[in-house]
Design a protein around this motif. Structure first.
Motif, mmCIF file in Angstrom:
data_model
loop_
_atom_site.group_PDB
_atom_site.id
_atom_site.type_symbol
_atom_site.label_atom_id
_atom_site.label_comp_id
_atom_site.label_asym_id
_atom_site.label_seq_id
_atom_site.Cartn_x
_atom_site.Cartn_y
_atom_site.Cartn_z
ATOM 1 N N UNK A 69 -106.850 -29.715 1.333
ATOM 2 C CA UNK A 69 -108.106 -28.997 1.080
ATOM 3 C C UNK A 69 -107.824 -27.594 0.550
ATOM 4 N N UNK A 70 -106.787 -26.969 1.089
ATOM 5 C CA UNK A 70 -106.402 -25.633 0.641
ATOM 6 C C UNK A 70 -105.996 -25.663 -0.833
ATOM 7 N N UNK B 294 -106.722 -18.827 -1.263
ATOM 8 C CA UNK B 294 -105.694 -17.790 -1.250
ATOM 9 C C UNK B 294 -105.530 -17.144 0.126
ATOM 10 N N UNK B 295 -106.375 -17.522 1.080
ATOM 11 C CA UNK B 295 -106.440 -16.845 2.380
ATOM 12 C C UNK B 295 -105.086 -16.791 3.091
ATOM 13 N N UNK B 296 -104.362 -17.915 3.080
ATOM 14 C CA UNK B 296 -103.100 -18.010 3.820
ATOM 15 C C UNK B 296 -101.880 -18.031 2.893
ATOM 16 N N UNK B 297 -102.016 -17.488 1.704
ATOM 17 C CA UNK B 297 -100.904 -17.522 0.746
ATOM 18 C C UNK B 297 -99.646 -16.858 1.285
ATOM 19 N N UNK B 298 -99.808 -15.744 1.957
ATOM 20 C CA UNK B 298 -98.634 -15.049 2.493
ATOM 21 C C UNK B 298 -97.915 -15.906 3.528
ATOM 22 N N UNK C 224 -93.237 -16.431 9.744
ATOM 23 C CA UNK C 224 -93.006 -17.474 10.743
ATOM 24 C C UNK C 224 -94.026 -18.589 10.565
ATOM 25 N N UNK C 225 -93.555 -19.817 10.378
ATOM 26 C CA UNK C 225 -94.450 -20.947 10.156
ATOM 27 C C UNK C 225 -94.792 -21.638 11.479
ATOM 28 N N UNK C 226 -95.976 -22.225 11.513
ATOM 29 C CA UNK C 226 -96.405 -23.012 12.664
ATOM 30 C C UNK C 226 -95.545 -24.271 12.730
ATOM 31 N N UNK C 227 -94.879 -24.491 13.835
ATOM 32 C CA UNK C 227 -93.973 -25.628 13.974
ATOM 33 C C UNK C 227 -94.703 -26.961 13.780
ATOM 34 N N UNK C 228 -96.004 -26.987 14.052
ATOM 35 C CA UNK C 228 -96.774 -28.224 13.894
ATOM 36 C C UNK C 228 -97.100 -28.520 12.432
ATOM 37 N N UNK C 229 -96.941 -27.542 11.569
ATOM 38 C CA UNK C 229 -97.299 -27.720 10.183
ATOM 39 C C UNK C 229 -96.096 -27.851 9.257
ATOM 40 N N UNK C 230 -94.904 -27.871 9.814
ATOM 41 C CA UNK C 230 -93.705 -27.975 8.980
ATOM 42 C C UNK C 230 -93.189 -29.405 8.978
ATOM 43 N N UNK C 231 -92.527 -29.766 7.857
ATOM 44 C CA UNK C 231 -91.931 -31.093 7.730
ATOM 45 C C UNK C 231 -90.688 -31.177 8.616
#
Length: 276
Positions: free
Chosen positions: A117-118, A124-128, A136-143
């Motif tokens: 959806x993004x 652009x909200x979460x581009x950074x 730091x990435x959310x561990x639930x959203x990483x491959x």
């Protein structure tokens, strides 16, 4: 590094356009593009390990727009190769095979609805967060594979975008193949081995004689249709010249049917010779 990545992108996009213009030999073309791209991506990754982007905007642009496009094309061709190599023979089996492949190609959209959806919204909200390496990435959203991947060459989300772009391209490719299977077969063009070696005026005489004698369809045939079909059979294009040729025939001073008379004489001579 930016110049090098843009060069790779331009070249691989050109190869991609060439692939879609030549809709045959998918396997060969896919292999060629993969073999061309992989060492360049490896070189690009080596540059990324030491490269520092001048601004955050530049880094976001690279990981959101440039690298995903490059990777998406490579993922696309690897999937095309996998699909085409395993494709069964026969239209019925191929139709079922492609439909199953189409269903599988959309699974990633369901697996990653948030990032899909993004991407679709061009948000652009979460581009950074998504497209810079140091956040730091959310561990639930990483491959899963991201655990063993050098974080200097990917943000993880650039790969997700590449997978989405590739999935869209694959879906389009499969839909084209299914549509092609349902297209009626085009008739092969008629190729004749016969060649008219007389003049166009001679053939015009013959056509008008056949038409006048009602030897074709009892006379219910258009002169131009007869001329067109005989022209295909005898590899000669009369076009509109048949009417001009007929006018020339009618304007002859002595013998109007010069060619037909010569035909008659030639055949009579042959018969007489054979009867001796």
């Amino acid at each position: 590094m930016i110049e090098f990545s843009n060069q790779i992108l331009n070249e691989i996009e050109q190869k991609n356009r060439n692939f879609h213009q030549h809709k045959k030999e998918y396997i060969r073309h896919a292999k060629e593009i993969i073999l061309w791209a992989e060492p360049r991506i490896e070189e690009l990754n080596q540059h990324l390990k030491t490269h520092q982007f001048r601004t955050e905007e530049e880094e976001i642009h690279f990981f959101k727009k440039v690298k995903p496009k490059i990777m998406a094309i490579v993922i696309f061709y690897k999937e095309v190769l996998r699909i085409e190599v395993a494709k069964p023979p026969g239209k019925v089996l191929q139709n079922k095979y492609y439909k199953n492949a189409l269903e599988k190609s959309t699974e990633y959209f369901k697996k990653e609805p948030k990032i899909y959806k993004y991407y679709r919204a061009n948000a652009e909200t979460y581009d950074t967060l998504y497209f810079t390496r140091d956040t730091q990435k959310d561990v639930l959203e990483t491959e899963n594979f991201h655990i063993n991947i050098d974080s200097r060459i990917t943000t993880c989300f650039d790969y997700k975008i590449a997978k989405i772009m590739a999935a869209e391209a694959i879906a389009n490719f499969i839909e084209e193949q299914i549509a092609h299977l349902h297209q009626p077969q085009k008739e092969k063009p008629f190729l004749s081995k016969w060649q008219w070696t007389g003049s166009k005026t001679d053939l015009t005489e013959l056509i008008y004689a056949l038409h006048t004698k009602k030897s074709i369809n009892n006379g219910n045939a258009d002169i131009m249709e007869i001329a067109t079909d005989l022209g295909k059979l005898l590899n000669i294009d009369l076009n509109q010249s048949i009417y001009r040729n007929y006018t020339d025939i009618k304007s002859r001073k002595i013998t109007k049917t010069k060619f037909l008379d010569a035909l008659s004489e030639s055949l009579n001579n042959k018969i007489l010779e054979e009867e001796r």
